[in-house]
Design an enzyme around this catalytic site. Structure first.
Site, PDB file in Angstrom:
ATOM      1  N   LYS A 176      30.025  40.504 -56.197  1.00 44.99           N
ATOM      2  CA  LYS A 176      28.881  40.229 -55.332  1.00 44.99           C
ATOM      3  C   LYS A 176      29.376  39.750 -53.978  1.00 44.99           C
ATOM      4  O   LYS A 176      29.745  38.590 -53.806  1.00 44.99           O
ATOM      5  CB  LYS A 176      27.953  39.161 -55.926  1.00 44.99           C
ATOM      6  CG  LYS A 176      26.625  39.073 -55.150  1.00 44.99           C
ATOM      7  CD  LYS A 176      25.905  37.770 -55.345  1.00 44.99           C
ATOM      8  CE  LYS A 176      26.382  36.678 -54.434  1.00 44.99           C
ATOM      9  NZ  LYS A 176      26.110  36.932 -52.982  1.00 44.99           N
ATOM     10  N   ALA A 232      27.751  24.604 -54.005  1.00 41.27           N
ATOM     11  CA  ALA A 232      27.492  25.770 -54.843  1.00 41.27           C
ATOM     12  C   ALA A 232      28.422  25.774 -56.056  1.00 41.27           C
ATOM     13  O   ALA A 232      28.018  26.156 -57.161  1.00 41.27           O
ATOM     14  CB  ALA A 232      27.664  27.051 -54.038  1.00 41.27           C
ATOM     15  N   CYS A 284      38.807  27.600 -45.304  1.00 41.55           N
ATOM     16  CA  CYS A 284      38.787  26.423 -46.171  1.00 41.55           C
ATOM     17  C   CYS A 284      40.090  25.638 -46.079  1.00 41.55           C
ATOM     18  O   CYS A 284      40.106  24.433 -46.348  1.00 41.55           O
ATOM     19  CB  CYS A 284      38.511  26.827 -47.608  1.00 41.55           C
ATOM     20  SG  CYS A 284      39.664  28.053 -48.273  1.00 41.55           S
TER      21      CYS A 284
END
Length: 478
Positions: A176, A232, A284
């Site tokens: 995804k 998340a 990140c």
């Protein structure tokens, strides 16, 4: 404009279940550069069913690992021939400077494919060990159907940290992509078809959060591999925990670069321009906390400020650009909110601030804060933009304490004339990756992941392959 009206499921280009579309908007021009179907829960069900059938009944998990590795090697050859095209698509859809896309966004995924193709060619799927009552065969088998959920900042890099080892392990995958960056995945699907990977082994459905959660919680999925925000990640971990579903989570960071007093500043700044500002600060692993001793604090602030102002801000398609726009208007507003918060808390922007470089495009002014402390929001929360905070420390022990005083533990670095001493500092900082006089470059051969709220598990290296394998012990008599 790149326009697609189908989804890649079961080895075919199929019509979506719904009629909604995702518009891909250029962060530079704010114009639509692509359009794809917006995947639904029904599309995810179909993709999982295809992956499930390919795993339960298809040839892929039943090949030897060496056979699968050879096919992944073919995918690498096809990818290499089209990596320039991939770099251009990623720059267009999310604003990464083209030089960074050509250096990392496309070549690093290629490197992962090559690495895992090589590792899979020699990896021992079975080994025999002596047991209490006779020999025991320790066997490694694919974990099953994998839901790979990837973010928008380095879409192909993160895809390959999951897809390359999953394929070599014998898993099947539902990928995804983020709705901000679906276009690169369509090019990848073409390559997968050309490489001869069997139908249903890889399925790709771009979608938003709701369809993504449906995929993650789907009973037909055996493992979730996610990269994204810590918030998340916590939600995904709770779902996987309830279902006793395997997961790896690569989450946020707030990494510190420790500048020791013996550091040669000009040399360090040359490396920190990449370590701190790569991909417009949307990384990140970015070293966004710069720790400087009070002895050299003003000197370090000036060096960091000069390093930031030397970067050209502008069109990401221009090879001269060092810092481009942020991925979306919401990200622009979010980063500006942190700049505002830093000013309100008493830090001083010595470079940048709230004046936007351009009236059009989702640009923010690259900003350096001085006079900051480690308890400020700009020092504790992941900003995900070109905002650096220079924090003073008293001595080396204090620097290590500040570096470790974070909810995160993903990356970091130390800069010193004494490399052996730098290694000692590195061993005392609690992060999953670290660099001494360099940024850790996420080598495909070495594990990547974080401590604390930076995630669970490891990707890359042999450890990354093991994350997609279940271990079975078979004892026998005679």
């Amino acid at each position: 404009m790149l326009q697609h009206d189908t989804l890649f499921i079961g080895g075919d280009w199929v019509a979506p279940a719904g009629t909604d579309t995702i518009e891909v908007i250029s962060p530079h021009s704010e114009e639509v550069v692509g359009r794809v179907p917006d995947g639904t829960a029904a599309d995810m069900d179909r993709a999982v069913a295809a992956a499930r059938d390919a795993f339960d009944n298809g040839p892929w998990p039943r090949m030897t690992m060496a056979e699968r590795a050879a096919i992944v090697g073919r995918l690498a050859e096809i990818y290499e021939a089209r990596q320039a095209e991939m770099a251009e698509i990623i720059t267009a859809e999310m604003g990464s400077p083209i030089t960074f896309s050509q250096l990392a966004q496309a070549p690093q995924p290629l490197g992962m494919l090559k690495y895992y193709a090589g590792l899979g060619a020699t990896f021992a799927e079975e080994e025999e060990r002596p047991g209490m009552f006779g020999p025991v065969v320790v066997r490694r088998e694919p974990v099953g159907v994998v839901a790979a959920v990837v973010p928008w900042n380095v879409p192909q890099f993160v895809t390959m940290t999951k897809l390359a080892p999953a394929l070599v392990a014998g898993c099947t995958v539902v990928l995804k992509p983020a709705p901000e960056t679906p276009l690169d995945s369509y090019l990848l699907a073409e390559m997968i078809t050309d490489a001869g990977i069997p139908a249903g082994v890889v399925n790709i459905v771009a979608a938003g959060r709701e369809a993504g959660e449906h995929l993650i919680s789907h009973p037909g999925v055996d493992k979730v591999a996610f990269t994204g925000s810590t918030a998340a990640g916590r939600r995904i971990a709770s779902i996987c925990g309830e279902q006793l579903k395997r997961c790896t989570l690569e989450l946020g960071g707030k990494s510190a670069a420790i500048i020791l007093d013996d550091c040669h500043l000009p040399g360090a700044m040359g490396f920190l321009s990449m370590a701190s500002l790569m991909n417009n600060g949307q990384a990140c692993v970015a070293q966004t906390r710069i720790l400087a001793s009070r002895n050299r604090y003003d000197e370090v602030v000036q060096a960091v400020a000069e390093m930031v102002t030397s970067q050209q801000v502008g069109d990401p398609a221009d090879p001269a650009t060092g810092i481009g726009p942020l991925v979306a208007r919401r990200q622009q507003e979010r980063v500006e909110g942190y700049i505002r918060a830093g000013i309100e808390e008493g830090a001083k922007p010595v470079v940048g601030g709230l004046d936007r470089p351009y009236d059009r495009g989702w640009y923010v002014a690259p900003t350096v804060f001085a006079g900051a402390t480690n308890d400020m929001r700009i020092a504790r929360e992941e900003i995900f933009g070109p905002v650096l905070t220079v924090i003073p420390y008293e001595d080396e022990a204090d620097a290590v304490r500040i570096a470790n005083d974070s909810d995160y533990g993903l990356s970091g670095s130390v800069w010193t004339a004494d490399t052996d001493h730098g290694m000692d500092v590195a061993r005392r900082v609690r992060t999953g990756t670290y660099g001494v006089n360099m940024m850790h470059t996420l080598d495909p051969n070495t594990p990547f992941g974080g401590f604390k709220a930076s995630g669970l598990g490891r990707e890359l290296g042999p450890e990354g392959l093991s994350a997609y394998l279940e271990t079975k012990s078979i004892a026998r008599l005679g």
